[in-house]
Design an enzyme around this catalytic site. Structure first.
Site, PDB file in Angstrom:
ATOM      1  N   SER A  44      39.826  -1.171 -40.723  1.00  0.00           N
ATOM      2  CA  SER A  44      38.691  -1.365 -41.630  1.00  0.00           C
ATOM      3  C   SER A  44      39.119  -1.288 -43.092  1.00  0.00           C
ATOM      4  CB  SER A  44      37.606  -0.318 -41.353  1.00  0.00           C
ATOM      5  OG  SER A  44      38.092   0.992 -41.586  1.00  0.00           O
ATOM      6  N   LYS A 101      39.371  12.026 -38.488  1.00  0.00           N
ATOM      7  CA  LYS A 101      39.855  10.914 -39.293  1.00  0.00           C
ATOM      8  C   LYS A 101      38.660  10.000 -39.559  1.00  0.00           C
ATOM      9  CE  LYS A 101      43.517   7.420 -39.249  1.00  0.00           C
ATOM     10  NZ  LYS A 101      44.588   6.807 -38.421  1.00  0.00           N
ATOM     11  N   GLU A 148      43.353   9.930 -50.995  1.00  0.00           N
ATOM     12  CA  GLU A 148      42.776  10.126 -49.668  1.00  0.00           C
ATOM     13  C   GLU A 148      43.152  11.494 -49.112  1.00  0.00           C
ATOM     14  OE1 GLU A 148      44.798   8.659 -46.130  1.00  0.00           O
ATOM     15  OE2 GLU A 148      45.822   7.200 -47.417  1.00  0.00           O
ATOM     16  N   LYS A 192      51.731  -0.339 -43.619  1.00  0.00           N
ATOM     17  CA  LYS A 192      52.604   0.407 -42.714  1.00  0.00           C
ATOM     18  C   LYS A 192      53.444  -0.552 -41.879  1.00  0.00           C
ATOM     19  CE  LYS A 192      49.353   4.281 -42.311  1.00  0.00           C
ATOM     20  NZ  LYS A 192      48.177   3.758 -43.012  1.00  0.00           N
TER      21      LYS A 192
END
Length: 335
Positions: free
Chosen positions: A169, A114, A52, A187
């Protein structure tokens, strides 16, 4: 890495790339730019690892973000695979970035939007710059036939999500996109038990590496159990549950959580204390939605003197290494 181990990872790539040429998939692939290295690797059936770009633009400051991105890609290459960092530049989804493009996304930092799945069409339409999150990275990886995606941590159900319905998402993407996501878990600023419940609802198979406890991104354990353990470091040979997912056409991804090694794990109590303080500050400042996670990560980094950010960097490198460094002895065939 031995030639047979590389062969198994390449076989994994070919095995998962099940979309037929032409049709809507073929049309979609024509809308993206695939780097020569990635394109060649896909054509040859060689191993490709998706990465990513949000961690580059939003995860750390320049030039540390650029150096980290280069180091992670170097680890992939040194172990016989091709890195495919994904981002949208000037409205063009790019699968695999050049050094110049990596530097550009690093310098853009938070000026790059983002970008989750919902944002892709908008960023492309306005010819904007987007740093892909887990969901967008999975989408593009699957589109071009990349089946393995390595990241630090995925999003999840936010704390108090039962009231706010703030759910990443990333989780729904795992429920509908057949990519193997290998990460350090969820996280630790999130509600991990509810995240795992939501993944179960989405039909996502969740496994942990050499443990039956789900890791918590910064630390090696969250206290939450998982039902499947990948015992061997011969990851490709042990992903038969993913092969079955693809062959049966279930249409879901899988999540393989790898705890960071004890010698690199930041003290759980230190992180938890910092998280609680950062959460209170976010509430006091009315920071919510997709602005909350970047704020919390940055604040936790400040409160822990940089320990948490260092863990992210180390985790990214270690995760890629664990995926690619296979012990050749006695591995099963991936076919």
């Amino acid at each position: 890495m031995s030639s047979s181990a590389l062969s198994r990872l390449a076989n994994l790539q070919r095995h998962f790339h099940h979309s037929e040429k032409g049709g809507s998939d073929g049309m979609a692939r024509g809308l993206v730019k695939i780097s020569p290295d990635v394109s060649d690797a896909l054509l040859r059936g060689s191993a490709v690892v998706a990465l990513e770009s949000t961690i580059i633009s939003h995860g750390m400051p320049y030039p540390q973000n650029l150096e980290t991105a280069k180091e992670v890609e170097a680890v992939v290459r040194e172990n016989g695979a091709v890195p495919a960092t994904i981002a949208i530049l000037d409205g063009i989804p790019c699968i695999g970035l050049s050094i110049e493009e990596l530097e550009r996304i690093a310098q853009l930092g938070t000026r790059a939007q983002k970008t989750a799945r919902r944002d892709i069409a908008h960023i492309v339409a306005i010819k904007g710059n987007g740093a892909t999150t887990v969901s967008a990275t999975m989408f593009f990886a699957s589109m071009v036939g990349i089946s393995v995606f390595v990241t630090g941590g995925i999003g999840g159900v936010h704390r108090h999500g039962e009231h706010t319905m703030d759910i990443s998402s990333d989780l729904t993407e795992l429920g509908r996109t057949p990519v193997a996501v290998i990460s350090a878990g969820v996280k630790s600023i999130l509600d991990i038990p509810r995240t795992l419940e939501y993944l179960e609802t989405q039909g996502v198979c969740v496994a942990a590496y050499k443990t039956n406890v789900f890791p918590a991104f910064f630390t090696e354990t969250s206290g939450c159990k998982v039902g499947l353990t990948v015992e061997s470091n011969r990851v490709c040979a042990k992903l038969r549950f993913y092969y079955a997912t693809i062959k049966l056409g279930l249409g879901t991804g899988v999540l393989i959580a790898v705890p960071i090694p004890k010698e690199h794990a930041t003290s759980g109590s230190l992180i938890e204390s910092a998280i609680q303080r950062a959460l209170k500050e976010a509430r006091d400042k009315n920071i919510t939605g997709n602005a909350e996670t970047p704020f919390l990560l940055a604040r936790v980094n400040e409160l822990t003197g940089g320990a948490s950010l260092a863990s992210i960097v180390i985790t990214l490198v270690i995760l890629v290494t664990l995926e690619l460094l296979h012990n050749d002895g006695g591995a099963e065939s991936a076919s």
